[in-house]
Design a protein around this motif. Structure first.
Motif, PDB file in Angstrom:
ATOM      1  N   GLU A 184      53.339  55.526  34.537  1.00 51.47           N
ATOM      2  CA  GLU A 184      53.391  54.810  35.687  1.00 51.47           C
ATOM      3  C   GLU A 184      51.900  54.423  36.072  1.00 51.47           C
ATOM      4  OE1 GLU A 184      53.335  58.345  39.008  1.00 51.47           O
ATOM      5  OE2 GLU A 184      53.503  59.584  37.111  1.00 51.47           O
ATOM      6  N   ILE A 185      50.852  54.547  35.249  1.00 49.19           N
ATOM      7  CA  ILE A 185      49.670  54.107  35.439  1.00 49.19           C
ATOM      8  C   ILE A 185      49.438  53.333  34.208  1.00 49.19           C
ATOM      9  CG2 ILE A 185      48.704  55.654  36.978  1.00 49.19           C
ATOM     10  CD1 ILE A 185      46.941  56.990  34.425  1.00 49.19           C
ATOM     11  N   ASP A 186      48.402  52.293  34.384  1.00 49.30           N
ATOM     12  CA  ASP A 186      48.134  51.353  32.999  1.00 49.30           C
ATOM     13  C   ASP A 186      47.356  52.191  32.064  1.00 49.30           C
ATOM     14  OD1 ASP A 186      47.219  49.406  31.302  1.00 49.30           O
ATOM     15  OD2 ASP A 186      46.779  48.049  32.847  1.00 49.30           O
ATOM     16  N   MET A 187      47.687  52.542  31.078  1.00 54.35           N
ATOM     17  CA  MET A 187      46.749  53.487  29.915  1.00 54.35           C
ATOM     18  C   MET A 187      46.038  52.382  29.004  1.00 54.35           C
ATOM     19  SD  MET A 187      47.473  56.437  30.763  1.00 54.35           S
ATOM     20  CE  MET A 187      47.382  57.561  29.011  1.00 54.35           C
ATOM     21  N   ALA A 188      46.352  51.112  29.175  1.00 53.87           N
ATOM     22  CA  ALA A 188      45.593  50.259  28.178  1.00 53.87           C
ATOM     23  C   ALA A 188      44.184  50.651  28.169  1.00 53.87           C
ATOM     24  CB  ALA A 188      45.828  48.663  28.551  1.00 53.87           C
ATOM     25  N   SER A 189      43.242  50.875  28.956  1.00 51.93           N
ATOM     26  CA  SER A 189      42.115  51.345  28.826  1.00 51.93           C
ATOM     27  C   SER A 189      41.684  52.398  27.861  1.00 51.93           C
ATOM     28  CB  SER A 189      41.244  51.555  30.126  1.00 51.93           C
ATOM     29  OG  SER A 189      41.864  52.474  30.838  1.00 51.93           O
ATOM     30  N   PHE A 191      38.414  63.752  23.048  1.00 51.43           N
ATOM     31  CA  PHE A 191      38.515  64.286  24.239  1.00 51.43           C
ATOM     32  C   PHE A 191      37.249  64.995  24.315  1.00 51.43           C
ATOM     33  CE2 PHE A 191      42.944  63.500  23.949  1.00 51.43           C
ATOM     34  CZ  PHE A 191      43.395  63.134  25.069  1.00 51.43           C
ATOM     35  N   SER A 192      36.302  64.269  24.898  1.00 53.30           N
ATOM     36  CA  SER A 192      34.829  64.925  25.327  1.00 53.30           C
ATOM     37  C   SER A 192      35.156  65.587  26.469  1.00 53.30           C
ATOM     38  CB  SER A 192      33.876  63.867  25.468  1.00 53.30           C
ATOM     39  OG  SER A 192      34.091  62.896  26.476  1.00 53.30           O
ATOM     40  N   PHE A 193      35.921  65.547  27.510  1.00 48.82           N
ATOM     41  CA  PHE A 193      36.157  66.348  28.509  1.00 48.82           C
ATOM     42  C   PHE A 193      37.848  66.830  28.577  1.00 48.82           C
ATOM     43  CE2 PHE A 193      32.467  64.162  29.873  1.00 48.82           C
ATOM     44  CZ  PHE A 193      31.713  64.808  30.443  1.00 48.82           C
ATOM     45  N   GLY A 194      38.048  67.584  27.322  1.00 46.58           N
ATOM     46  CA  GLY A 194      39.177  67.959  27.050  1.00 46.58           C
ATOM     47  C   GLY A 194      40.175  68.901  27.820  1.00 46.58           C
ATOM     48  N   ILE A 195      39.554  69.723  28.432  1.00 41.95           N
ATOM     49  CA  ILE A 195      40.139  70.674  29.323  1.00 41.95           C
ATOM     50  C   ILE A 195      40.339  70.037  30.620  1.00 41.95           C
ATOM     51  CG2 ILE A 195      39.798  72.894  30.540  1.00 41.95           C
ATOM     52  CD1 ILE A 195      39.909  73.085  27.501  1.00 41.95           C
ATOM     53  N   THR A 196      39.420  69.231  31.171  1.00 43.29           N
ATOM     54  CA  THR A 196      39.752  68.481  32.300  1.00 43.29           C
ATOM     55  C   THR A 196      40.978  67.367  32.175  1.00 43.29           C
ATOM     56  OG1 THR A 196      37.375  68.272  32.576  1.00 43.29           O
ATOM     57  CG2 THR A 196      38.614  67.197  34.192  1.00 43.29           C
ATOM     58  N   ALA A 197      40.897  66.850  30.946  1.00 42.51           N
ATOM     59  CA  ALA A 197      42.000  65.813  30.676  1.00 42.51           C
ATOM     60  C   ALA A 197      43.352  66.296  30.212  1.00 42.51           C
ATOM     61  CB  ALA A 197      41.635  64.722  29.675  1.00 42.51           C
ATOM     62  N   ALA A 198      43.323  67.423  29.572  1.00 37.04           N
ATOM     63  CA  ALA A 198      44.532  67.956  28.880  1.00 37.04           C
ATOM     64  C   ALA A 198      45.772  67.533  29.788  1.00 37.04           C
ATOM     65  CB  ALA A 198      44.174  69.420  28.283  1.00 37.04           C
ATOM     66  N   GLY A 199      45.811  68.419  30.855  1.00 38.42           N
ATOM     67  CA  GLY A 199      47.113  68.118  31.578  1.00 38.42           C
ATOM     68  C   GLY A 199      47.596  66.828  31.909  1.00 38.42           C
ATOM     69  N   GLY A 200      46.638  65.946  32.203  1.00 39.31           N
ATOM     70  CA  GLY A 200      47.044  64.618  32.649  1.00 39.31           C
ATOM     71  C   GLY A 200      47.417  63.774  31.185  1.00 39.31           C
ATOM     72  N   ALA A 201      46.592  64.164  30.425  1.00 38.44           N
ATOM     73  CA  ALA A 201      46.971  63.377  29.237  1.00 38.44           C
ATOM     74  C   ALA A 201      48.408  63.595  28.551  1.00 38.44           C
ATOM     75  CB  ALA A 201      45.932  63.654  28.001  1.00 38.44           C
ATOM     76  N   GLY A 202      48.659  64.987  28.649  1.00 40.83           N
ATOM     77  CA  GLY A 202      50.016  65.312  28.101  1.00 40.83           C
ATOM     78  C   GLY A 202      51.117  64.757  28.909  1.00 40.83           C
ATOM     79  N   HIS A 203      50.891  64.622  30.419  1.00 40.94           N
ATOM     80  CA  HIS A 203      51.896  64.085  31.302  1.00 40.94           C
ATOM     81  C   HIS A 203      51.991  62.708  31.228  1.00 40.94           C
ATOM     82  CE1 HIS A 203      53.950  63.220  35.205  1.00 40.94           C
ATOM     83  NE2 HIS A 203      52.962  62.446  35.559  1.00 40.94           N
ATOM     84  N   TYR A 204      50.946  61.695  31.014  1.00 41.86           N
ATOM     85  CA  TYR A 204      51.189  60.315  30.798  1.00 41.86           C
ATOM     86  C   TYR A 204      51.585  59.818  29.575  1.00 41.86           C
ATOM     87  CZ  TYR A 204      49.272  60.058  35.575  1.00 41.86           C
ATOM     88  OH  TYR A 204      49.066  60.429  37.085  1.00 41.86           O
ATOM     89  N   LEU A 205      50.940  60.729  28.458  1.00 38.90           N
ATOM     90  CA  LEU A 205      51.770  60.355  27.136  1.00 38.90           C
ATOM     91  C   LEU A 205      52.942  60.604  26.809  1.00 38.90           C
ATOM     92  CD1 LEU A 205      50.902  59.338  24.224  1.00 38.90           C
ATOM     93  CD2 LEU A 205      50.215  61.804  23.625  1.00 38.90           C
ATOM     94  N   ALA A 206      53.262  61.744  27.457  1.00 37.21           N
ATOM     95  CA  ALA A 206      54.794  61.888  27.589  1.00 37.21           C
ATOM     96  C   ALA A 206      55.707  60.997  28.153  1.00 37.21           C
ATOM     97  CB  ALA A 206      55.217  63.205  28.199  1.00 37.21           C
ATOM     98  N   THR A 258      41.479  57.283  33.833  1.00 35.82           N
ATOM     99  CA  THR A 258      41.075  58.536  33.360  1.00 35.82           C
ATOM    100  C   THR A 258      40.790  59.519  34.779  1.00 35.82           C
ATOM    101  OG1 THR A 258      39.811  57.859  31.663  1.00 35.82           O
ATOM    102  CG2 THR A 258      39.210  59.838  32.553  1.00 35.82           C
ATOM    103  N   THR A 259      40.736  58.900  35.993  1.00 34.83           N
ATOM    104  CA  THR A 259      40.607  59.569  37.423  1.00 34.83           C
ATOM    105  C   THR A 259      42.002  60.025  37.545  1.00 34.83           C
ATOM    106  OG1 THR A 259      38.737  58.153  38.099  1.00 34.83           O
ATOM    107  CG2 THR A 259      40.141  59.315  39.928  1.00 34.83           C
ATOM    108  N   HIS A 260      43.026  59.340  37.397  1.00 33.32           N
ATOM    109  CA  HIS A 260      44.508  59.761  37.473  1.00 33.32           C
ATOM    110  C   HIS A 260      44.818  60.958  36.675  1.00 33.32           C
ATOM    111  CE1 HIS A 260      46.239  57.222  40.354  1.00 33.32           C
ATOM    112  NE2 HIS A 260      45.840  56.188  40.174  1.00 33.32           N
ATOM    113  N   ILE A 261      44.195  60.881  35.486  1.00 36.39           N
ATOM    114  CA  ILE A 261      44.619  61.929  34.373  1.00 36.39           C
ATOM    115  C   ILE A 261      43.836  63.334  34.803  1.00 36.39           C
ATOM    116  CG2 ILE A 261      43.957  62.652  32.260  1.00 36.39           C
ATOM    117  CD1 ILE A 261      44.676  59.746  30.868  1.00 36.39           C
ATOM    118  N   HIS A 262      42.741  62.939  35.354  1.00 33.47           N
ATOM    119  CA  HIS A 262      41.946  64.249  35.916  1.00 33.47           C
ATOM    120  C   HIS A 262      42.395  64.823  36.967  1.00 33.47           C
ATOM    121  CE1 HIS A 262      37.685  63.287  33.600  1.00 33.47           C
ATOM    122  NE2 HIS A 262      38.831  63.337  32.850  1.00 33.47           N
TER     123      HIS A 262
END
Length: 833
Positions: free
Chosen positions: A387-392, A363-378, A60-64
């Motif tokens: 490129e990061i472990d998304m298992a958590s 997403f409880s912190f959806g604005i913070t996470a939106a950009g990174g979530a889109g990037h890593y889900l893509a 999540t830190t990478h996503i933010h």
């Protein structure tokens, strides 16, 4: 509207628009986004727009971090100002424990490259005199984040998506999903305005989509019903208030830049500047979950009534912290739904049991996470892995046992825990106990303090018999808490006598059928064991990284018993079943059964464990039944312990002589009693998970979710002995091509006298260059000092290398040691008798 697309994104909030943008940026054509109302009409429109870096999760830190950097590029790309105010983020601490929390968080920030500064109360007061600091211990300050306008950033991402070819269609509601074998048929209905409400029209379409992503926010429960799955994303009320202009702030701003976002975590609120006044956002107790069974059709961009009494304490503490706010009136108020999950982290990844269906929910912190979530889900969708472990963050971290009631109550708890101290050993009490093994009451009577794994209660350690409850609230600490000495005693019992561990939470699967052997040989990277033997092996991703760790017991020529980590039961089951289905045509019939709840497991280990079992075993020659000749290391046998039939496996995660005792779960209480009684004269102690975690590090045993994950291959985990490169297996080519980018090693650490590492600390060379991070940490009873495991550059993962570990803002000496520093030749674990 186009009716055939590569990817259909459902939901037009910040998360959905980011996903559509990043899928197009990754090269996918024919991407469409559907929104049932207007873009931003869900939680996005009433979000406060804060961009906090602070998060204990590595992923999540990478996503933010990605989001914050990405949002700063949008105006240049799209011409739209995203409304990003880089004012900084000041997170204050009233207690030493809170500063300890920040120092532990800073370990994660360091390893992710997130910039931060430490500040004393005097430094805070000198720089921002409006803040009262006389009762503060200090603060951590992030200079590169701040707040953003949620609508503006969403519209900027939407424009960027359109510029990359994404089709965005508003006022279309999804009413059905049907898998057609190689694509989804998605039934959609045109929505129209009627009397202020949004209602379905008679106009419908069917869209054929190769992939579907749901980013439906508050409507996640409706999505779950349409898909026939469970999604533990349920909104909780979040309210914030906006004040009239504060004359003191207005005057201060005449000669200063915008005030940073301030957070008083111990007071449970954030405050930011807003048009000369303040926005106060509390995370109070008793905020209720809403829309447990779906959002009413009449609820659009609406709000709930404000409950000022519920946030009175937080409001008064804002006045205490910012005295000038006392005379300022209230200008506006908001109380809207914000989606949560039981652990507060979003659900990002493949939907359980479904093909090409992807979830981006909760997403409880959806604005913070939106950009990174889109990037890593893509990345997950386009490249197969991120490129990061998304298992958590995987949606399958919650199994089918989860109910609406569980999700709602745990989500309420997650909301009120936003600013509760996040101890690394925290155990939240809501909805517990729920899943209990048969010996639960017996363990509780012995002083067990429980953690929970996939809903199961599992002893963490055994404390005083007069403890107030079984969730060790008072024992937690960022240093050596009240549980520490108990764990030391348990670890010593295993090293010196014997210990009994309840491992019932292990995930267990039976794989059988004519195609089972060929399938598992392809599915895993190690040689398959012979009948009656066991092997440790790994299932890999398409990128050659570690997807799952299994202990495989071969019961017959084409029958296997697979044991994996209890926390990942649904995650493992989904991957196993989908892989088997994919290969059924090639290998033949494969039958997979989840037998987790059929079998209990006790692990008995220690130099006297054989003596304990001899008291109970029923055999023609009980003296030799457990000998190396009849029961060698890494083998499995059916035995009888009194009246209990047991599949015994000679293996021990602690590295001592020991067995795992897999037994019919309904006999678990009886077997526990017999083992404890038989072990009394041999010094047997019940042992919890924390001591076991320390002991496995003394043996350099890697743990999935720590050393093992989807960002490192088994070769990078330094496990070549479990990889058979002479055979073909899934992910082999990628594993070989990847090489060894970094390498796992074990370190002994001369740390502070009152603390041990937790497994997220940064590693440095002696000259102060950051070179890696710990993935596990704890205390070694064998060596009398801290121990850890982690990843560094391959040339540094050599025994004798001197490194430094960052703990509590200081660098402590560490040395790389040989793998399995305790009993490196495995003489103890192979002991005969």
């Amino acid at each position: 509207m186009k009716t055939q697309v590569k990817a259909l994104v459902v939901g037009g909030g910040a998360v959905g628009t980011s996903i559509a943008y990043h899928l197009a940026k990754a090269g996918w054509q024919d991407v469409m986004l559907l929104e049932r109302d207007e873009l931003t009409s869900g939680s996005t429109w009433h979000a406060a727009g804060l961009l906090p870096y602070f998060n204990m999760s590595y992923a999540t830190t990478h996503i933010h971090d990605y989001s914050i950097k990405f949002y700063k590029t949008l105006e240049e790309e799209t011409g739209l100002n995203a409304g990003f105010f880089v004012v900084g983020n000041l997170r204050m601490a009233q207690t030493d424990a809170r500063m300890d929390e920040y120092m532990l968080y800073a370990s994660t920030a360091e390893t992710c490259g997130v910039p931060f500064e430490w500040m004393t109360p005097d430094q805070i007061k000198e720089r921002w005199p409006l803040i009262r600091t006389d009762d503060l211990k200090g603060a951590i300050y992030h200079p590169t984040d701040g707040y953003i306008n949620p609508a503006d950033v969403t519209m900027a991402m939407a424009k960027g998506a359109r510029q990359r070819g994404v089709m965005i269609e508003r006022k279309w509601q999804v009413d059905g999903y049907e898998w057609a074998g190689d694509h989804w048929n998605v039934t959609v209905t045109k929505m129209v305005e009627k009397g202020g409400n949004l209602v379905p029209s008679d106009e419908t379409q069917v869209i054929e989509a190769e992939h579907v992503v749901t980013a439906t926010g508050n409507h996640a429960q409706r999505t779950a019903k349409l898909l026939g799955i469970k999604i533990p994303a349920i909104p909780v009320e979040h309210q914030f208030i906006v004040t009239e202009p504060d004359p003191t702030l207005v005057e201060w701003r005449k000669t200063n830049d915008q005030h940073p976002v301030i957070r008083d975590a111990d007071a449970k609120w954030y405050v930011r500047e807003e048009r000369g006044g303040w926005i106060l956002g509390p995370y109070e107790l008793n905020a209720p979950a809403r829309f447990e069974y779906g959002v009413p059709d009449s609820f659009r961009a609406d709000l709930f009534p404000l409950d000022l009494e519920r946030i009175e304490e937080e409001y008064m503490s804002m006045i205490h912290r910012i005295p000038s706010s006392e005379e300022v009136g209230l200008k506006d108020d908001f109380n809207g739904p914000i989606c949560y999950t039981p652990d507060g982290n979003p659900l990002i990844g493949p939907a359980p049991g479904l093909r090409n269906m992807w979830l981006a929910e909760g997403f409880s912190f959806g604005i913070t996470a939106a950009g990174g979530a889109g990037h890593y889900l893509a990345q997950l969708m386009v490249e197969g892995e991120a490129e990061i472990d998304m298992a958590s963050l995987d949606p399958k971290r919650y199994g089918s046992w989860m109910t609406t009631e569980y999700a709602a109550r745990k989500n309420e708890e997650a909301y009120e825990h936003v600013y509760i101290l996040h101890h690394p050993d925290e155990e939240r009490p809501a909805c517990r106990p729920l899943r209990t093994a048969p010996a639960y009451d017996r363990q509780k009577a012995l002083g067990a303090q429980f953690g929970h794994v996939n809903g199961w209660e599992r002893p963490n350690y055994y404390g005083p018999l007069d403890a107030e409850d079984s969730f060790d609230h008072d024992a937690r600490s960022f240093r050596r808490g009240g549980w520490w000495q108990h764990a030391v005693d348990e670890a010593r019992a295993i090293r010196e006598a014997a210990g009994l561990i309840d491992a019932t939470a292990f995930a267990k699967h039976r794989v059988a059928g004519p195609g089972a052997t060929a399938f598992l040989d392809w599915f895993t990277c190690n040689k398959l064991p012979k009948v009656g033997r066991i092997n440790l092996t790994y299932a890999l991703t398409s990128k050659g990284t570690t997807r799952t760790e299994y202990t495989i017991v071969r019961l017959a020529e084409n029958e296997y018993y697979l044991v994996s980590a209890g926390a990942w039961a649904a995650y493992d089951a989904d991957y196993l079943r989908k892989a088997a289905a994919d290969k059924a045509g090639e290998f033949g019939y494969i039958e997979i059964q989840d037998v987790t709840t059929q079998w209990g497991v006790y692990a008995i280990a220690g130099p006297k464990s054989r003596d304990v079992l001899k008291e109970l075993i029923r055999d023609a020659d009980p003296e030799t039944a457990l000998s190396n000749k009849r029961f060698p290391w890494l083998s499995a046998r059916d035995i009888e312990l009194g009246m209990v039939p047991v599949m015994a496996i000679r293996v021990a995660y602690t590295g001592e002589l020991g067995w795992e005792l897999h037994h019919p779960i309904e006999m678990g209480a009886h077997l526990w009693d017999k083992l404890m009684a038989a072990g009394e004269k041999h010094g047997l102690k019940p042992v919890g998970a924390r001591a076991q975690n320390w002991l496995r590090q003394e043996k350099s045993y890697r743990a999935f979710g720590n050393e093992l994950g989807r960002d490192a291959t088994p070769l990078e985990a330094d496990l070549p002995r479990f990889v058979d490169l002479d055979k073909g297996f899934h992910g082999k080519d990628a594993l070989v091509e990847t090489g060894v980018r970094s390498k796992c090693c074990t370190l002994l650490i001369d740390g502070p006298e009152d603390a041990d590492p937790w497994g997220r600390e940064a590693l440095y060379t002696e000259d102060g260059t950051r070179v890696g991070r710990l993935t596990s940490g704890g205390y070694s009873v064998a060596f009398g000092k801290s121990i850890g495991m982690g990843y560094v550059r391959p040339e540094l993962a050599v025994p004798g290398t001197k490194l430094k570990v960052r703990m509590f803002r200081e660098l402590w000496d560490a040395e790389v040691v040989e793998d399995s520093p305790y009993d490196p030749k495995n003489e103890t674990i192979r002991k005969d008798g």
